[in-house]
Write an enzyme that holds these catalytic residues in place. Sequence first.
Site, PDB file in Angstrom:
ATOM      1  N   ASN A 126       0.869  -1.177   0.000  1.00 56.19           N
ATOM      2  CA  ASN A 126       0.000   0.000   0.000  1.00 56.19           C
ATOM      3  C   ASN A 126       0.905   1.227   0.000  1.00 56.19           C
ATOM      4  OD1 ASN A 126      -1.776   2.064   0.515  1.00 56.19           O
ATOM      5  ND2 ASN A 126      -2.286   1.402   2.598  1.00 56.19           N
ATOM      6  N   LYS A 159       0.100   4.261  -0.162  1.00 59.11           N
ATOM      7  CA  LYS A 159      -0.487   5.458   0.472  1.00 59.11           C
ATOM      8  C   LYS A 159      -0.254   6.667  -0.438  1.00 59.11           C
ATOM      9  CE  LYS A 159       0.025   3.140   4.857  1.00 59.11           C
ATOM     10  NZ  LYS A 159       0.211   3.201   6.299  1.00 59.11           N
ATOM     11  N   HIS A 193      -9.318   1.037   5.445  1.00 61.64           N
ATOM     12  CA  HIS A 193      -7.995   1.222   6.042  1.00 61.64           C
ATOM     13  C   HIS A 193      -8.124   2.149   7.255  1.00 61.64           C
ATOM     14  CE1 HIS A 193      -3.837   2.407   6.620  1.00 61.64           C
ATOM     15  NE2 HIS A 193      -3.521   1.309   5.961  1.00 61.64           N
ATOM     16  N   GLU A 210      -6.429   4.516   8.240  1.00 56.87           N
ATOM     17  CA  GLU A 210      -6.247   5.948   7.951  1.00 56.87           C
ATOM     18  C   GLU A 210      -7.532   6.546   7.388  1.00 56.87           C
ATOM     19  OE1 GLU A 210      -2.631   5.494   5.699  1.00 56.87           O
ATOM     20  OE2 GLU A 210      -1.638   4.857   7.543  1.00 56.87           O
ATOM     21  N   GLU A 247      -4.700  -5.073  10.650  1.00 60.22           N
ATOM     22  CA  GLU A 247      -3.673  -4.047  10.823  1.00 60.22           C
ATOM     23  C   GLU A 247      -3.908  -3.330  12.148  1.00 60.22           C
ATOM     24  OE1 GLU A 247      -1.871  -2.824   6.789  1.00 60.22           O
ATOM     25  OE2 GLU A 247      -3.585  -1.539   7.146  1.00 60.22           O
ATOM     26  N   GLY A 263       3.134   2.273  10.733  1.00 55.33           N
ATOM     27  CA  GLY A 263       4.053   3.399  10.585  1.00 55.33           C
ATOM     28  C   GLY A 263       4.805   3.740  11.854  1.00 55.33           C
ATOM     29  N   SER A 288       4.084  -2.151  10.084  1.00 52.04           N
ATOM     30  CA  SER A 288       5.544  -2.164  10.222  1.00 52.04           C
ATOM     31  C   SER A 288       6.166  -3.492   9.778  1.00 52.04           C
ATOM     32  CB  SER A 288       5.960  -1.817  11.655  1.00 52.04           C
ATOM     33  OG  SER A 288       5.569  -0.487  11.975  1.00 52.04           O
TER      34      SER A 288
HETATM   35  P1  13P Z   1       3.487   0.420   7.535  1.00 56.07           P
HETATM   36  O1  13P Z   1       3.995  -0.863   6.934  1.00 56.07           O
HETATM   37  O2  13P Z   1       4.181   1.647   7.012  1.00 56.07           O
HETATM   38  O3  13P Z   1       3.426   0.325   9.025  1.00 56.07           O
HETATM   39  O4  13P Z   1       1.947   0.577   7.029  1.00 56.07           O
HETATM   40  C1  13P Z   1       1.085  -0.485   7.155  1.00 56.07           C
HETATM   41  C2  13P Z   1      -0.169  -0.171   6.446  1.00 56.07           C
HETATM   42  O5  13P Z   1      -0.943   0.681   6.866  1.00 56.07           O
HETATM   43  C3  13P Z   1      -0.456  -0.877   5.190  1.00 56.07           C
HETATM   44  O6  13P Z   1      -1.762  -0.662   4.764  1.00 56.07           O
END
Ligand code: 13P
Length: 254
Positions: free
Chosen positions: A11, A13, A98, A100, A170, A176, A216
């Site tokens: 992803n 982002k 997601h 976010e 997740e 992150g 992560s």
């Molecule tokens: P990270 O791998 O940067 O922690 O992000 C995970 C994520 O949100 C994938 O959708």
Amino acid sequence: MAMTRPVIAGNWKMHHDAAAARAFFAELLPELPAGADLTLAVFPPALSFAAAADAVGARPDVLLGVQNIHWEASGAFTGELSAPMAAAAGARLALVGHSERRQLFGETSRQTALKVRAALDAGLAPLLCVGETLEQREAGAAEQVVREQLAAVYDGLSPEGAARLLIAYEPVWAIGTGRTAEPSDAAGMHRSIRRFLEQRCGGEIAGATPVLYGGSVKPDNARDLLSAGDVDGVLVGGASLNAATFVEIARAAS
Ligand code: 13P
């Protein structure tokens, strides 16, 4: 344990413009493990999607998806993208729910459920993201939160629809942050998700639904996470931006 081939998903982002997407695939495609029994998926930003689709071409081993869709097929929704448009552009998957989207953009479980249906109607496979916050985990509510997020989507979903979903667990506190769930914690939640699916959809769909871990994931922890019980793949954020790093994660699955 689900009887599926591992899914390694990236992803991006809000990273990588069209030129960066082209450069990524130019580096990635020759390096993919030949004949590997895995599914690779990448979710570029919408404006880089066409460049990614062009770079991937007809390769059957790399699927592309969009990071978000609206639940209506068209209409006066400035700034939004519809599932049929994503499908027409070559998307096979759509990320839905997601954290976010839920936390930063106020997406509700009801909207997530509508988006899953819109994706299915357009022929896209929804990759439904679920996960608890640190506060919820510390309160001992993690499994309940995830079950509620799942129930909001699976309530009223037809078996044909349910059979086409993928799930990503997740934990919000691991996204992150560099803080990864222990493989045993991931396995515990994945087992709980599988139980939910068994109860709602029966053993066949439960066994065939890929349940990915995200948060992560890096080359040095991917193998342990992928070997954890009931973990069928990974959804990678930051470490999917670099082709060499992403390939290393894919190798951990093959
Ligand atoms: P990270 O791998 O940067 O922690 O992000 C995970 C994520 O949100 C994938 O959708």
